[in-house]
Design a protein around this motif. Structure first.
Motif, PDB file in Angstrom:
ATOM      1  N   ASP A 183       0.804  -1.223   0.000  1.00 43.11           N
ATOM      2  CA  ASP A 183       0.000   0.000   0.000  1.00 43.11           C
ATOM      3  C   ASP A 183       0.839   1.276   0.000  1.00 43.11           C
ATOM      4  N   GLN A 226     -14.268  -1.754  -4.160  1.00 41.10           N
ATOM      5  CA  GLN A 226     -13.646  -2.675  -3.196  1.00 41.10           C
ATOM      6  C   GLN A 226     -14.031  -4.103  -3.561  1.00 41.10           C
ATOM      7  N   GLN A 243      -7.220  -4.507   3.294  1.00 40.58           N
ATOM      8  CA  GLN A 243      -7.730  -4.739   4.637  1.00 40.58           C
ATOM      9  C   GLN A 243      -7.740  -6.254   4.839  1.00 40.58           C
ATOM     10  N   GLU A 257      -5.546  -0.092  -1.169  1.00 41.07           N
ATOM     11  CA  GLU A 257      -5.819  -0.111   0.271  1.00 41.07           C
ATOM     12  C   GLU A 257      -6.286  -1.516   0.606  1.00 41.07           C
ATOM     13  N   ASN A 275      -8.713  -9.628   6.766  1.00 37.80           N
ATOM     14  CA  ASN A 275      -9.752 -10.156   7.655  1.00 37.80           C
ATOM     15  C   ASN A 275      -9.321 -11.440   8.342  1.00 37.80           C
ATOM     16  N   GLY A 318      -9.255 -11.106   2.626  1.00 38.06           N
ATOM     17  CA  GLY A 318      -9.530  -9.728   2.978  1.00 38.06           C
ATOM     18  C   GLY A 318     -10.215  -8.997   1.857  1.00 38.06           C
TER      19      GLY A 318
END
Length: 140
Positions: A29, A106, A71, A69, A73, A97
């Motif tokens: 990122d 996304q 993320q 970006e 999980n 994720g």
């Protein structure tokens, strides 16, 4: 691996995976130009079915991706049995994720890494031997 030693291998794998995931996705990122350094020189990436091999090709591939970006999980890991990778400490890391690439919606993703320990007298560095990335939804 003797069953008595297996817990030690699992603990080592979990620590390595946790550290690796933090470094990898922060680098992806925020410092993408350095990402190929996390790969072995002979590493292969399969990105949604498209193979890229070697650090120079990996570097070119990552540079062409839009900013991201990620993320995370779920992270799971396990040591790879010595019989599969003789004389080489190897860990399988599985990540699930979401990611948002600039200009795109996304999306869910799954990524699998085979990490191998590159030991020196002062420390151990984990390098990516194999990387498989796959979006988990259908593109619109």
């Amino acid at each position: 691996m003797a069953s008595v030693d297996f817990k030690t291998y699992v603990d080592q794998a979990c620590r390595a995976a946790e550290e690796f995931v933090n470094v990898y996705y922060t680098t992806m990122d925020k410092r993408r130009r350095l990402l190929s350094r996390l790969y072995m020189g002979t590493a292969t990436l399969v990105w949604n079915g498209n193979a890229v091999s070697g650090q120079e090709s990996l570097s070119e591939f990552f540079e062409m991706l839009p900013s991201s970006e990620f993320q995370i999980n779920v992270v799971d890991c396990q040591p790879v049995h010595d019989e599969a990778t003789p004389s080489q400490t190897t860990v399988l890391v599985v990540i699930c994720g979401t990611v948002k690439f600039e200009g795109n919606k996304q999306r869910d993703f799954n990524q699998n890494f085979l990490l191998t320990a590159q030991a020196s007298p002062s420390n151990t560095v984990w390098k990516i031997a194999s990387d498989c990335f796959r979006f988990q939804d259908w593109a619109s």
